[in-house]
Scaffold this motif. Structure first.
Motif, PDB file in Angstrom:
ATOM      1  N   PRO A 121       4.948   4.348   4.508  1.00 32.50           N
ATOM      2  CA  PRO A 121       4.929   4.649   3.068  1.00 32.50           C
ATOM      3  C   PRO A 121       6.238   4.274   2.370  1.00 32.50           C
ATOM      4  CG  PRO A 121       3.997   6.467   4.307  1.00 32.50           C
ATOM      5  CD  PRO A 121       4.571   5.519   5.316  1.00 32.50           C
ATOM      6  N   ALA A 168       0.998   3.253  -5.401  1.00 33.86           N
ATOM      7  CA  ALA A 168       0.825   3.554  -6.828  1.00 33.86           C
ATOM      8  C   ALA A 168       2.171   3.903  -7.465  1.00 33.86           C
ATOM      9  CB  ALA A 168      -0.152   4.715  -6.986  1.00 33.86           C
ATOM     10  N   LEU A 169       2.948   4.723  -6.761  1.00 33.26           N
ATOM     11  CA  LEU A 169       4.276   5.084  -7.259  1.00 33.26           C
ATOM     12  C   LEU A 169       5.149   3.848  -7.434  1.00 33.26           C
ATOM     13  CD1 LEU A 169       5.518   8.291  -5.393  1.00 33.26           C
ATOM     14  CD2 LEU A 169       5.292   7.930  -7.856  1.00 33.26           C
ATOM     15  N   TRP A 173      -3.522   7.633   2.948  1.00 37.28           N
ATOM     16  CA  TRP A 173      -3.296   8.263   1.641  1.00 37.28           C
ATOM     17  C   TRP A 173      -1.827   8.212   1.273  1.00 37.28           C
ATOM     18  CZ3 TRP A 173      -6.892   8.353  -1.600  1.00 37.28           C
ATOM     19  CH2 TRP A 173      -8.217   8.588  -1.224  1.00 37.28           C
ATOM     20  N   GLN A 174      -0.990   8.481   2.282  1.00 34.22           N
ATOM     21  CA  GLN A 174       0.461   8.400   2.021  1.00 34.22           C
ATOM     22  C   GLN A 174       0.837   7.010   1.523  1.00 34.22           C
ATOM     23  OE1 GLN A 174       2.928   9.558   5.320  1.00 34.22           O
ATOM     24  NE2 GLN A 174       1.588  11.216   5.927  1.00 34.22           N
ATOM     25  N   LEU A 202      -1.112   4.773   0.147  1.00 30.46           N
ATOM     26  CA  LEU A 202      -1.730   4.509  -1.154  1.00 30.46           C
ATOM     27  C   LEU A 202      -0.914   5.151  -2.281  1.00 30.46           C
ATOM     28  CD1 LEU A 202      -4.273   2.858  -1.382  1.00 30.46           C
ATOM     29  CD2 LEU A 202      -5.544   4.940  -1.811  1.00 30.46           C
ATOM     30  N   ILE A 203      -0.471   6.375  -2.048  1.00 30.10           N
ATOM     31  CA  ILE A 203       0.341   7.051  -3.065  1.00 30.10           C
ATOM     32  C   ILE A 203       1.653   6.290  -3.262  1.00 30.10           C
ATOM     33  CG2 ILE A 203       1.613   9.175  -3.584  1.00 30.10           C
ATOM     34  CD1 ILE A 203      -0.666  10.665  -2.076  1.00 30.10           C
ATOM     35  N   LEU A 244      -1.026  14.887   5.046  1.00 26.14           N
ATOM     36  CA  LEU A 244      -1.859  13.874   4.411  1.00 26.14           C
ATOM     37  C   LEU A 244      -2.058  12.708   5.377  1.00 26.14           C
ATOM     38  CD1 LEU A 244      -2.844  14.131   1.560  1.00 26.14           C
ATOM     39  CD2 LEU A 244      -0.918  12.746   0.800  1.00 26.14           C
TER      40      LEU A 244
END
Ligand code: ASP
Length: 431
Positions: free
Chosen positions: A208, A14-15, A7-8, A10-11, A3
């Motif tokens: 991340p 959110a988490l 994106w990493q 962003l995830i 990924l």
């Protein structure tokens, strides 16, 4: 396929919001408290970024300045940089001023909001704590800190303006000494700069995790009271700041990118994503600098020469989001105190916001100090800043991203006017 980094991140973000909200300060899993784990991850990441700031700033400014070579090239590049930074900061402040005058967040139901918001003693104490020990007690200090009496102390205390000034001089005079010695120094500092970029690449792999820790900790620490403040009494203030920031990032800067730099704003957003998300999570433009440089050079394809001159300078002196925030916050507080602001006082606020945004450090909550300076200039007590403390952290995350984005736009725009043809080309072709 792995990924992409943004994106990493962003995830992770959110988490973090989800986990932070669920856990709060007290949450635990299998008897292990989560909050200290968030704190641990966040601090480790912040420390890693901060660890390389001083060598990164010094080496990249020195190599940047010496590679521009000769006072003519330097004057041109420096001139463009200063103009871009001043113009965009001013535009940002004016947007803030218009929005805060239109929405008047400090007036609730026709009355100054001071009473409604209430300023508890606890909040007042918190102000004293936050403001204490920070740099720039007043405006002249900003200029004095540009010439540090002790360069080692400046580095130790994170006085970036002083470090920048010294590095500019060092880089310039490197080109004026005996060629052999100058070349040797040039190779040395280039090596340091390259090594720092290598370390950045390594740290980025952990972004991340770090972002998760930082954001989860912030979200977990938001109490129900603060949430209430955010939603109700400070809602219009928060909305004014976010609206003005959004206008600047989504309209003003993209217009400059499109019409002056002639690149695709969307491609540039995509190139900068990891840096913007890190700025959001760390609330520190200084700490984000390594990532900003990497994104601007590797993704947006701005030359090393331009990036290493424009960005370290920008991370310290160019703060559009901060300047805008200072203006909106000071105006909000003045409205909440029922102060009628004449054109002249509003002009003063604009000017002081511009100057202090140059002087404040790229660290979390640095704006608060600058706002107290503005309050003093228009005759309000420093404690009044307590009105905005509850929402400062969240807004800090947004304004720091704006600060970083503006720096990166400066790098792209200046690179294009210097005749660099590769800038954002691959992204445009791919799109
Ligand atoms: N946190 C901001 C930055 O690092 C400064 C501020 O506005 O407080 O850019």
């Amino acid at each position: 396929m792995r990924l992409k980094l943004h994106w990493q991140i962003l995830i992770a973000l959110a988490l973090a919001v989800l986990v932070g909200r669920l856990s709060g300060v007290e949450g635990a899993v299998l008897g292990v408290k989560l909050y200290p784990v968030f704190e641990f991850l966040g601090t480790l990441f912040m420390n890693a970024l901060k660890m390389i700031i001083v060598p990164l700033i010094i080496s990249s400014i020195i190599t940047g300045v010496s590679s521009v070579g000769g006072s003519q090239g330097l004057g041109r590049l420096g001139g463009k940089t200063v103009i871009f930074y001043m113009v965009t900061s001013l535009l940002a402040i004016v947007i803030g001023l218009v929005v805060v005058n239109a929405l008047t967040p400090g007036i609730i139901g026709g009355e100054p909001a001071r009473e409604v918001l209430g300023l508890s003693e606890q909040a007042a104490n918190q102000v004293a704590e936050k403001v204490q020990g920070r740099t720039a007690a007043d405006l002249t200090d900003v200029f004095i800190s540009m010439v540090p009496p002790n360069i080692v102390l400046a580095a130790a205390e994170g006085q970036m303006l002083g470090l920048i000034f010294f590095s500019l001089l060092f880089g310039y005079f490197m080109t004026r000494i005996d060629k052999e010695a100058g070349d040797l120094l040039g190779r040395f500092w280039q090596g340091v700069a390259d090594v720092m970029m290598g370390v950045t690449t390594l740290i980025m792999k952990f972004a991340p995790l770090g972002v998760f820790g930082l954001v989860a900790k912030t979200v977990a620490g938001i109490g129900p009271d603060q949430l209430d403040d955010l939603a109700v009494s400070l809602g219009t203030f928060t909305a004014s700041v976010l609206l003005a920031l959004a206008f600047h990032v989504l309209v003003t800067l993209p217009l400059l990118l499109f019409f002056v730099a002639r690149v695709s704003p969307l491609a540039h957003f995509r190139a900068m994503m990891p840096a913007l998300l890190t700025a959001f999570s760390t609330a520190s433009s200084s700490a984000t600098l390594p990532l900003t440089m990497e994104c601007v050079r590797d993704n947006a394809k701005v030359s090393n020469r331009t990036a290493s001159f424009v960005l370290p300078l920008g991370a310290t002196v160019n703060m559009d989001g901060t300047a805008l925030y200072e203006c909106v916050a000071a105006m909000f507080i003045a409205q909440a105190y029922g102060l009628e602001l004449t054109f002249v006082s509003q002009f003063t606020i604009v000017l002081v916001a511009l100057l202090t945004s140059i002087g404040v450090a790229g660290i979390p909550a640095a704006s608060l100090v600058a706002i107290t300076i503005i309050l003093a200039t228009i005759g309000l007590p420093a404690e009044a800043i307590g009105l905005i403390l509850a929402v400062d952290r969240i807004l800090d995350m947004f304004r720091t991203s704006v600060n970083v984005f503006s720096d990166s736009c400066g790098a792209v725009l200046i690179a294009k006017t210097e005749g660099e043809t590769e800038v954002l080309k691959a992204q445009a072709d791919a799109a």
